[in-house]
Scaffold this active site. Sequence first.
Site, PDB file in Angstrom:
ATOM      1  N   SER A 183      33.147   9.786  42.583  1.00  0.00           N
ATOM      2  CA  SER A 183      33.445   8.674  43.490  1.00  0.00           C
ATOM      3  C   SER A 183      33.367   7.368  42.724  1.00  0.00           C
ATOM      4  O   SER A 183      32.295   6.977  42.240  1.00  0.00           O
ATOM      5  CB  SER A 183      32.440   8.650  44.640  1.00  0.00           C
ATOM      6  N   HIS A 196      37.706  10.378  43.597  1.00  0.00           N
ATOM      7  CA  HIS A 196      37.393  10.111  45.006  1.00  0.00           C
ATOM      8  C   HIS A 196      37.297   8.601  45.212  1.00  0.00           C
ATOM      9  O   HIS A 196      36.605   7.894  44.478  1.00  0.00           O
ATOM     10  CB  HIS A 196      36.071  10.798  45.344  1.00  0.00           C
ATOM     11  N   HIS A 243      39.079   8.662  50.825  1.00  0.00           N
ATOM     12  CA  HIS A 243      38.186   8.913  51.967  1.00  0.00           C
ATOM     13  C   HIS A 243      38.119   7.638  52.799  1.00  0.00           C
ATOM     14  O   HIS A 243      37.536   6.647  52.374  1.00  0.00           O
ATOM     15  CB  HIS A 243      36.801   9.304  51.401  1.00  0.00           C
ATOM     16  N   GLY A 246      28.479   5.278  54.100  1.00  0.00           N
ATOM     17  CA  GLY A 246      28.338   3.821  54.025  1.00  0.00           C
ATOM     18  C   GLY A 246      27.818   3.342  52.679  1.00  0.00           C
ATOM     19  O   GLY A 246      28.163   2.250  52.249  1.00  0.00           O
ATOM     20  N   GLY A 286      26.457   4.548  48.523  1.00  0.00           N
ATOM     21  CA  GLY A 286      26.196   5.522  47.480  1.00  0.00           C
ATOM     22  C   GLY A 286      24.693   5.594  47.236  1.00  0.00           C
ATOM     23  O   GLY A 286      23.933   4.766  47.746  1.00  0.00           O
ATOM     24  N   GLY A 287      24.269   6.589  46.497  1.00  0.00           N
ATOM     25  CA  GLY A 287      22.881   6.658  46.054  1.00  0.00           C
ATOM     26  C   GLY A 287      21.865   7.082  47.106  1.00  0.00           C
ATOM     27  O   GLY A 287      20.667   6.897  46.921  1.00  0.00           O
ATOM     28  N   ASP A 312      29.940  15.487  50.342  1.00  0.00           N
ATOM     29  CA  ASP A 312      29.924  14.111  49.838  1.00  0.00           C
ATOM     30  C   ASP A 312      28.621  13.439  50.268  1.00  0.00           C
ATOM     31  O   ASP A 312      28.345  13.336  51.465  1.00  0.00           O
ATOM     32  CB  ASP A 312      31.146  13.375  50.423  1.00  0.00           C
ATOM     33  N   SER A 365      26.772   8.352  42.165  1.00  0.00           N
ATOM     34  CA  SER A 365      25.708   7.928  41.252  1.00  0.00           C
ATOM     35  C   SER A 365      25.380   8.993  40.209  1.00  0.00           C
ATOM     36  O   SER A 365      25.026   8.664  39.081  1.00  0.00           O
ATOM     37  CB  SER A 365      24.462   7.522  42.043  1.00  0.00           C
TER      38      SER A 365
HETATM   39  C1  DX5 Z   1      29.213   7.615  50.976  1.00  0.00           C
HETATM   40  C2  DX5 Z   1      30.506   7.847  50.239  1.00  0.00           C
HETATM   41  C3  DX5 Z   1      30.316   8.666  49.025  1.00  0.00           C
HETATM   42  C4  DX5 Z   1      29.444   8.029  47.991  1.00  0.00           C
HETATM   43  C5  DX5 Z   1      28.686   9.101  47.297  1.00  0.00           C
HETATM   44  O1  DX5 Z   1      29.442   6.910  52.121  1.00  0.00           O
HETATM   45  O2  DX5 Z   1      31.453   8.515  51.048  1.00  0.00           O
HETATM   46  O3  DX5 Z   1      31.532   9.130  48.443  1.00  0.00           O
HETATM   47  O4  DX5 Z   1      30.139   7.259  47.065  1.00  0.00           O
HETATM   48  O5  DX5 Z   1      27.748   8.522  46.464  1.00  0.00           O
HETATM   49  P1  DX5 Z   1      26.504   9.331  45.892  1.00  0.00           P
HETATM   50  O6  DX5 Z   1      27.050  10.497  45.149  1.00  0.00           O
HETATM   51  O7  DX5 Z   1      25.825   8.329  45.032  1.00  0.00           O
HETATM   52  O8  DX5 Z   1      25.681   9.757  47.089  1.00  0.00           O
HETATM   53 ZN    ZN Z   2      33.338   9.566  50.055  1.00  0.00          ZN
END
Ligand code: DX5
Ligand code: ZN
Length: 228
Positions: free
Chosen positions: A9, A34, A70, A146, A148-149, A179, A202
């Site tokens: 992503s 992604h 997405h 919403g 990442g991480g 995801d 991440s």
């Molecule tokens: C979350 C996103 C994910 C996100 C995943 O709302 O849809 O695609 O970027 O990030 P990680 O892998 O850091 O959880």
């Molecule tokens: Zn996503």
Amino acid sequence: MIPVKIAPSILAADFTRLGEHVSEAIAGEADWLHVDIMDGRFVPNISFGPMIPQTIRPLADAANMPLDVHLMIEDPDRYLAQFAAAGAARLTVHAESTRHLHRTVQAIKELNVKAGVAINPATSLTAVEEILPDVDLILIMTVNPGFGGQRYIPQSTAKIRRLRQMLTERRSNAWLQVDGGISAKNAAEVVAAGATSLVAGSAIFGGKKSVADNITEMKNVVRTVFSI
Ligand code: DX5
Ligand code: ZN
């Protein structure tokens, strides 16, 4: 080749050098890129619009790398054409974001783009049951979308397993994508449960190791599940 697609992503990439990070993911043998679109309404965060997929598209096209987009946006019908024009190979919409999911999915297919449907952690699998024959991918969110991480929600594993069973019963070849909070630590668990596409932000763009090393590590973990 492993029968699972790794989809970094780009939300977690360094945006001061987005092109380099994308090129590293491509060189590191990612399968899909992604692209997370957030509108500040469907999710409490704003990411970016079609300009970003449009910007990285030449790099992706040159490597035959699909852009897996997405859409975490309210009423996605309004923007499907723009994201298709920006180079999306697939558009995944949330079942919770559109009043007429079937109509939205048909609108995606009319744009000659693959259609995916995502569901949030608290949404039951029944929300995707009727649309299964029409889609190319079902995305199980393993965190609340919403940001990442975030940390993987443990109940997701049982949900992945139930969806795998549903797909098998219906002889569906749709990708089962996960995801949120996916890393080399839980990749084996989600793949053993039936996931065939892993989104990771991440775990791939963060940390000290290179993007390529992170992708290789994840692929190696997946290999252990298939003993290859
Ligand atoms: C979350 C996103 C994910 C996100 C995943 O709302 O849809 O695609 O970027 O990030 P990680 O892998 O850091 O959880
Ligand atoms: Zn996503």
